[in-house]
Design a protein around this motif. Structure first.
Motif, mmCIF file in Angstrom:
data_model
loop_
_atom_site.group_PDB
_atom_site.id
_atom_site.type_symbol
_atom_site.label_atom_id
_atom_site.label_comp_id
_atom_site.label_asym_id
_atom_site.label_seq_id
_atom_site.Cartn_x
_atom_site.Cartn_y
_atom_site.Cartn_z
ATOM 1 N N TRP A 113 35.027 67.817 -27.095
ATOM 2 C CA TRP A 113 34.781 69.131 -27.669
ATOM 3 C C TRP A 113 33.304 69.484 -27.766
ATOM 4 C CZ3 TRP A 113 37.410 73.206 -27.573
ATOM 5 C CH2 TRP A 113 37.034 74.306 -28.337
ATOM 6 N N SER A 114 32.475 68.548 -28.093
ATOM 7 C CA SER A 114 31.036 68.841 -28.171
ATOM 8 C C SER A 114 30.492 69.283 -26.821
ATOM 9 C CB SER A 114 30.264 67.612 -28.664
ATOM 10 O OG SER A 114 30.556 67.369 -30.016
ATOM 11 N N HIS A 115 30.961 68.660 -25.749
ATOM 12 C CA HIS A 115 30.523 69.046 -24.405
ATOM 13 C C HIS A 115 31.018 70.446 -24.060
ATOM 14 C CE1 HIS A 115 29.122 64.990 -23.669
ATOM 15 N NE2 HIS A 115 30.281 64.532 -24.111
ATOM 16 N N VAL A 116 32.260 70.737 -24.413
ATOM 17 C CA VAL A 116 32.828 72.062 -24.138
ATOM 18 C C VAL A 116 32.082 73.129 -24.935
ATOM 19 C CG1 VAL A 116 34.900 73.494 -24.434
ATOM 20 C CG2 VAL A 116 35.106 71.154 -23.569
ATOM 21 N N ARG A 117 31.857 72.882 -26.212
ATOM 22 C CA ARG A 117 31.161 73.852 -27.058
ATOM 23 C C ARG A 117 29.741 74.099 -26.565
ATOM 24 N NH1 ARG A 117 31.755 72.528 -32.935
ATOM 25 N NH2 ARG A 117 30.875 70.592 -32.190
ATOM 26 N N ARG A 118 29.061 73.046 -26.127
ATOM 27 C CA ARG A 118 27.701 73.205 -25.622
ATOM 28 C C ARG A 118 27.684 74.070 -24.366
ATOM 29 N NH1 ARG A 118 25.608 68.057 -23.643
ATOM 30 N NH2 ARG A 118 26.128 67.381 -25.722
ATOM 31 N N ARG A 119 28.659 73.868 -23.494
ATOM 32 C CA ARG A 119 28.703 74.675 -22.258
ATOM 33 C C ARG A 119 29.096 76.112 -22.539
ATOM 34 N NH1 ARG A 119 31.123 70.162 -18.539
ATOM 35 N NH2 ARG A 119 29.182 69.158 -17.970
ATOM 36 N N LEU A 120 30.018 76.327 -23.483
ATOM 37 C CA LEU A 120 30.462 77.684 -23.773
ATOM 38 C C LEU A 120 29.422 78.489 -24.543
ATOM 39 C CD1 LEU A 120 34.199 77.126 -24.779
ATOM 40 C CD2 LEU A 120 33.325 78.164 -22.678
ATOM 41 N N SER A 121 28.817 77.861 -25.544
ATOM 42 C CA SER A 121 27.922 78.604 -26.421
ATOM 43 C C SER A 121 26.447 78.403 -26.102
ATOM 44 C CB SER A 121 28.176 78.206 -27.876
ATOM 45 O OG SER A 121 27.760 76.875 -28.097
ATOM 46 N N GLY A 122 26.130 77.345 -25.420
ATOM 47 C CA GLY A 122 24.729 77.039 -25.155
ATOM 48 C C GLY A 122 24.049 76.374 -26.343
#
Length: 131
Positions: A113-122
């Protein structure tokens, strides 16, 4: 390492710990643990390290509510499959594998989830370090 690899490792961790076959840590310890205590302890500690890594990352990224939400979504998908007649729950072994699958998805989503959130939100998490 992508989502699939992280999820596959979570599935492997859970399946090695317990599955409906005789080839799992719990069954092995129950049959041979007393005569191989040092190996049983070492194996248990290695599994514990894996669980600590996954649970800590999952709790930090999605928390308890997120874990419950992912489990609820998986449960709802299984319910839909059951209602459509695509899944029967008469087989205990299949039910155990479904449980292992569901829990591995919770751990896999939590670790990713941290990787996904970083890619989605920057935005990076507070604990993230520049790579």
């Amino acid at each position: 390492m992508g989502f699939f690899a992280r999820w596959l490792f979570a599935f492997g961790l859970l399946a090695v710990t317990y599955n409906p076959t005789q080839y799992n840590y719990v069954a092995w310890v129950m049959q041979h643990g007393a005569s191989n205590l040092s190996i049983a302890v070492l194996g248990g500690l290695l599994l514990l390290v894996g669980y600590i890594i996954y649970l800590r990352a999952t709790l930090r990224s999605i928390g308890g509510f997120g874990m419950a939400l992912v489990l609820a979504v998986v449960g709802a998908v299984l319910w839909v499959l059951y209602d459509l007649g695509l899944l029967t729950l008469d087989n205990g072994n299949l039910n155990t594998w479904l449980g292992v699958f569901a829990l591995s998805l919770v751990l896999g989503v939590g670790l990713n989830w941290s990787h996904v959130r970083r890619r989605l939100s920057g935005q990076a998490d507070m604990d993230d370090v520049d790579e």
